[in-house]
Each structure stands twice: as C-alpha cells, then as structure tokens.
Enzyme design. Structure first.
Site, PDB file in Angstrom:
ATOM      1  N   ASN A 308       0.815  -1.004   0.063  1.00 30.17           N
ATOM      2  CA  ASN A 308       0.108  -0.144   0.091  1.00 30.17           C
ATOM      3  C   ASN A 308       0.980   1.238  -0.040  1.00 30.17           C
ATOM      4  O   ASN A 308       0.646   2.127  -0.681  1.00 30.17           O
ATOM      5  CB  ASN A 308      -0.835  -0.183   1.082  1.00 30.17           C
ATOM      6  CG  ASN A 308      -1.840   0.943   1.342  1.00 30.17           C
ATOM      7  OD1 ASN A 308      -2.632   1.281  -0.043  1.00 30.17           O
ATOM      8  ND2 ASN A 308      -1.825   1.589   2.568  1.00 30.17           N
ATOM      9  N   CYS A 398      -2.448   2.189  14.402  1.00 30.06           N
ATOM     10  CA  CYS A 398      -4.006   2.130  14.528  1.00 30.06           C
ATOM     11  C   CYS A 398      -4.173   1.812  15.910  1.00 30.06           C
ATOM     12  O   CYS A 398      -5.342   1.417  16.398  1.00 30.06           O
ATOM     13  CB  CYS A 398      -4.444   1.112  13.615  1.00 30.06           C
ATOM     14  SG  CYS A 398      -3.670  -0.697  13.980  1.00 30.06           S
TER      15      CYS A 398
HETATM   16  C1  LIG Z   1      -1.741  -2.353   9.779  1.00 30.99           C
HETATM   17  S1  LIG Z   1      -1.301  -3.712   8.426  1.00 30.99           S
HETATM   18  C2  LIG Z   1      -0.394  -2.773   7.345  1.00 30.99           C
HETATM   19  C3  LIG Z   1      -0.273  -3.026   5.968  1.00 30.99           C
HETATM   20  C4  LIG Z   1       0.293  -2.140   4.814  1.00 30.99           C
HETATM   21  N1  LIG Z   1       1.331  -1.157   5.279  1.00 30.99           N
HETATM   22  C5  LIG Z   1      -1.063  -1.531   4.448  1.00 30.99           C
HETATM   23  O1  LIG Z   1      -1.051  -0.041   4.399  1.00 30.99           O
HETATM   24  O2  LIG Z   1      -1.967  -1.865   3.784  1.00 30.99           O
HETATM   25  C6  LIG Z   1      -0.075  -4.400   9.427  1.00 30.99           C
HETATM   26  C7  LIG Z   1       0.702  -5.611   8.617  1.00 30.99           C
HETATM   27  O3  LIG Z   1       1.863  -5.966   9.526  1.00 30.99           O
HETATM   28  C8  LIG Z   1       1.917  -7.193   9.109  1.00 30.99           C
HETATM   29  N2  LIG Z   1       2.758  -7.858  10.467  1.00 30.99           N
HETATM   30  C9  LIG Z   1       1.939  -8.116  11.622  1.00 30.99           C
HETATM   31  N3  LIG Z   1       2.849  -8.651  12.515  1.00 30.99           N
HETATM   32  C10 LIG Z   1       3.908  -8.745  11.968  1.00 30.99           C
HETATM   33  C11 LIG Z   1       5.143  -9.198  12.342  1.00 30.99           C
HETATM   34  N4  LIG Z   1       5.474  -9.645  13.611  1.00 30.99           N
HETATM   35  N5  LIG Z   1       6.372  -9.066  11.402  1.00 30.99           N
HETATM   36  C12 LIG Z   1       5.961  -8.838  10.174  1.00 30.99           C
HETATM   37  N6  LIG Z   1       4.885  -8.320   9.851  1.00 30.99           N
HETATM   38  C13 LIG Z   1       3.885  -8.271  10.727  1.00 30.99           C
HETATM   39  C14 LIG Z   1       0.512  -7.766   9.096  1.00 30.99           C
HETATM   40  O4  LIG Z   1       0.529  -9.252   8.056  1.00 30.99           O
HETATM   41  C15 LIG Z   1      -0.089  -6.591   8.017  1.00 30.99           C
HETATM   42  O5  LIG Z   1       0.189  -6.739   6.482  1.00 30.99           O
END
Ligand SMILES: C[S@@+](CC[C@H](N)C(=O)[O-])C[C@H]1O[C@@H](n2cnc3c(N)ncnc32)[C@H](O)[C@@H]1O
Length: 440
Positions: A308, A398
């Site tokens: 994104n 968030c």
């Molecule tokens: C709030 S989303 C944001 C995704 C992207 N930046 C967007 O704007 O669509 C958080 C992302 O962090 C990833 N995530 C959560 N815990 C994680 C971890 N321990 N290591 C790596 N990625 C992680 C999730 O799979 C998710 O895709």
C-alpha cells in the site's frame, strides 16, 4: 500450628450495576470514574455525566463497565444517528457528534502520549477526515441460527456480550454492500441447514461487491445458486477452511486503486487492506509529503502488507525494501510492483518482532523508514530500527497505546517528534489512526 491470616477474597463485581460519576475520558473516549478505590472505565459515558453501568471486567486494579442508563447527561450527548448503535459493537461513539468525537479522541491520545513519553507539547497537524458514513469497504457479518427457536440473526456482534445484534443496514458500510443483510436473511432461511454458514465477509473492491461465505458443511450447487440469484451483481465465494477460497462463478481478482498515484493493487480476499479507501488515499499522499521522498532516498517499508505504501514510495525513491510477515502478501507485493512497472522494489518475509536476521535488508543503508504495524505495535522492532540510524522515521499506527510505548523507545534512541496527526479512518468508533514523523 501457625495461623496465617488470609484476607477474605472480595466478591467479584462482575455483572453488577452501579452508579458512576464520570470525571474524565481516556484515549478511546471511555468515561473515567472510581468505584471503591478502583479506577473504572465506563463505555458510552462522558465527563460530567452520572450513569448506571454494568461491570464487564473486574480486575485487580480496575473495572470495565458499560453504560445501561444515563442519569445526568452531558451537553455533548446526542441521539445516535444509527438505531442499532446502542447494542451493536461496531460504533462506540455515536452518542457524540462527529466533530466532538474527533476532538475528544485527539485530546485523550495527546494526554496518553505526553504521559508515556514525558513530552510537553505535541506538534499536532490538522486531522485527515472524510465522509463519516458509507466509508467501510470491508466488514465481517455475523450469522447465528437458534435451532430451538428457529430464529436467524444476521448482523454484528453486540458490544457487551458475544451475541449477534440483527441489523438490516449499517450506516458506516459502503452503500454498494448494503444488500447483504436482506440477501443473507432471505437465502439462509431457505437452506436445509442454516448452521452450515458461520459468518460472511463483504468487500468492495474495483467496483465489485464480493461476498465470502465461511461454511463448515458443504453447500450444494443448488444452494450456491440461491445466493447468486438473490444478488447476481455480487461476486460469491465459499471458504470451507480459513484461506481456502472457492469462486462460485468466474473468478474476479479483488483490487483497489490509489488514484492520485495511478497505482492498482491486487490482493487475496483475506489479505489486509486499509478499511477506508478515501482516507487511505489521503494517508499515502501525506506519507510521501511528510517524508519528502525524492530520487536520492533508500527507503525501508516495514509491515508492508501488499505494498500500500511501498509502491507509492517506489515511484519517487531510488530503492524501497519492503518487509512483511505473511509470505503470501510478500508475493502479492512483488506481483503488484511488477504489474505497476516498478523495478526498484524488493520484498522480503520476516517476523519483525523476533531478532532481525543478518540479511540484505537489515543493513544501515536507509535514510528513511516507514512502519505501519498492526494493533500490537512494533515492540522489539523499534530498537532494531534505531540501530539502522535512518534520518527520518514515519510511524503509522492504528493503536495509540502501543504507539505511545514505541514512541518512547524512539525518543530514547535519539529521535525527536517533528509532526503528529490523526487520520479519522474509523469514524464513530473509539479508534484513531495516527501518523508521526520522527527525525534525528
Ligand atoms: C496495519 S497492516 C499494514 C499493511 C500495509 N502497510 C497497508 O497499509 O496496507 C500491518 C501488517 O503487518 C503485518 N505484520 C503483523 N505482525 C508482523 C510481524 N511480527 N512481522 C512482520 N509483519 C507483521 C501484517 O501481516 C499486516 O500486513
């Protein structure tokens, strides 16, 4: 024999109703009160109010309670615009006007961050806002069939209990998805076994409405056809196991556009996407502006999802490395980069909350880092970001509580907070998205 004095355990207050005088509100706009030495967080209660509330949690140091009756109302209290608001768990702040919600959320978060970090004044920027209704492009719809009473409920989980509150519309859901309640009610009641379907996910993407039905028993072709006939414009999918999607007609790949950047992003039905398209667009553009991305920049995008922020950063930067925990989203990000003609993107899979591995991406070569973790925040990752010594860090959050905790680590690591701004991504709920720019 030694007689050890043991204090009699206090009877639990769970389920009991008390009167609370509300003195203040917290970062999620819960009323703050006291009950016999314990601090009490009371949902749907405003400072200055006297309410009756039922205790939902009774912990050693605090209570959580839910307002059942307002005895003395604040001048800020309004009649919720949605008639389901009081029972439904989706929107917690409909008893406050949208402008006051935004102000109270920011005030509460300001207090929390100052308390956690010791900062005196926060450099607040104007909040990003958009329409406060019809903004959700994705939602989970709960389904419950009471076999004894032969009663079907289609709706959302109740705020206090786990029951489904039956609704026939939702003011924050995209109008394109509005038919889902009527269609599910109509077709589920015709099925031989309505308990076969446990919930539905609705999604608006690329001008299409998608309905994904999670089922625990097989559905016949005739049953699938009932759903398709009831809403032929929708794209219908079954999900027999988590993540195992089965298109009932011609497959359509979900995708969304970032129109200002002329980018198109494909995703799988269970991949993370930002729920509010209008505010996501504003947020991505603000990220580019705050970081002032140019062709000299080498950028690290952490918690990158399907790209994104990554792709928009890559349009202007020299190189972007993107790190995401879920392998299939890493793949999707690489595909999205290719589809948009971007060759300066590298995507890697890693669990950012473990010790970072010796890897191509883990080297102090970045001048800018963006991180956008899930609600749990970036504990463990923030220390490792500091070691990379980027000139600027943009934290997109968030969850204000985990942000405040992580911000303290960045400040202790020698960074200062240059800008912070709210993004009202989830209007009428207690959540506020935050963007915060740090530099060293
Ligand atoms: C709030 S989303 C944001 C995704 C992207 N930046 C967007 O704007 O669509 C958080 C992302 O962090 C990833 N995530 C959560 N815990 C994680 C971890 N321990 N290591 C790596 N990625 C992680 C999730 O799979 C998710 O895709």
């Amino acid at each position: 024999m030694l007689n050890v004095y043991k204090a009699k355990p206090k009877a639990s207050l769970l389920g009991k109703t008390f009167t609370f005088h509300i003195d203040d509100s917290d970062y999620e706009v819960h009323g703050i009160s006291k009950h016999e030495q314990k601090i009490a967080f009371v949902s749907a209660a405003l400072p200055g109010e006297k309410v009756q509330a039922r205790v939902l949690e009774d912990k050693a140091g605090f209570l959580k309670a839910s307002t059942v009756k307002v005895l003395q109302a604040s001048a800020l209290r309004i009649t919720p615009p949605c008639r389901f608001a009081v029972q439904c768990g989706g929107c917690q702040l409909q008893h406050i006007s949208i402008n006051n919600q935004r102000e109270l959320k920011q005030q509460g978060i300001d207090k929390l961050i100052r308390h956690q970090t010791g900062l005196v004044n926060l450099p607040w920027q104007p909040m990003l806002t958009a329409a406060d209704s019809g903004y959700r492009r994705r939602a989970r719809i709960g389904i419950w069939y009471d076999k004894k009473q032969r009663r079907l409920s289609v709706g959302f989980r109740q705020s206090a209990d786990k029951q489904i509150v039956a609704v026939d519309n939702c003011m924050v859901l995209s109008p394109m998805l509005a038919p889902v309640f009527k269609v599910l009610n109509q077709v589920l009641s015709q099925l031989k076994d309505p308990t076969a379907i446990t919930h539905a996910e609705v999604l608006e993407a690329g001008g299409n409405a998608f309905v994904i039905l999670r089922h625990i028993k097989a559905l016949t072709d005739a049953e699938q056809q009932l759903f398709i006939n009831a809403w032929p414009e929708a794209v219908w999918l079954g999900e027999a196991e988590p993540g195992a999607f089965n298109y009932w007609q011609q497959p359509v790949v979900p995708q969304y556009q970032l129109t200002e950047q002329q980018l198109s992003l494909q995703f799988a039905p269970d991949d993370f996407i930002q729920v509010n398209a209008a505010l996501n667009q504003q947020m991505v553009t603000q990220a580019l502006n705050w970081l002032n991305i140019s062709a000299n920049d080498t950028v690290l995008d952490l918690y990158s999802g399907i790209g994104n922020f990554t792709l928009a950063l890559a349009q202007r930067a020299k190189t972007v490395r993107a790190i995401e925990g879920v392998a299939k989203m890493v793949q999707q990000l690489a595909t999205n980069a290719k589809l948009n003609g971007l060759s300066n993107v590298e995507a890697y899979q890693a669990d950012l909350h473990l010790a970072w591995p010796k890897a191509q991406w883990n080297r102090p070569v970045y001048n800018k880092v963006l991180l956008d973790p899930a609600r749990a925040g970036a504990q463990g990752a923030t220390e490792q970001i500091v070691k990379l010594k980027p000139a600027q860090i943009l934290y997109v959050s968030c969850n204000a509580a985990t942000f405040a905790r992580d911000a303290r680590v960045l400040l202790q690591g020698g960074y200062k907070l240059d800008k912070i701004g709210g993004v009202d991504m989830f209007a009428h709920t207690s959540h506020l998205e935050l963007m915060a720019l740090f530099s060293r």
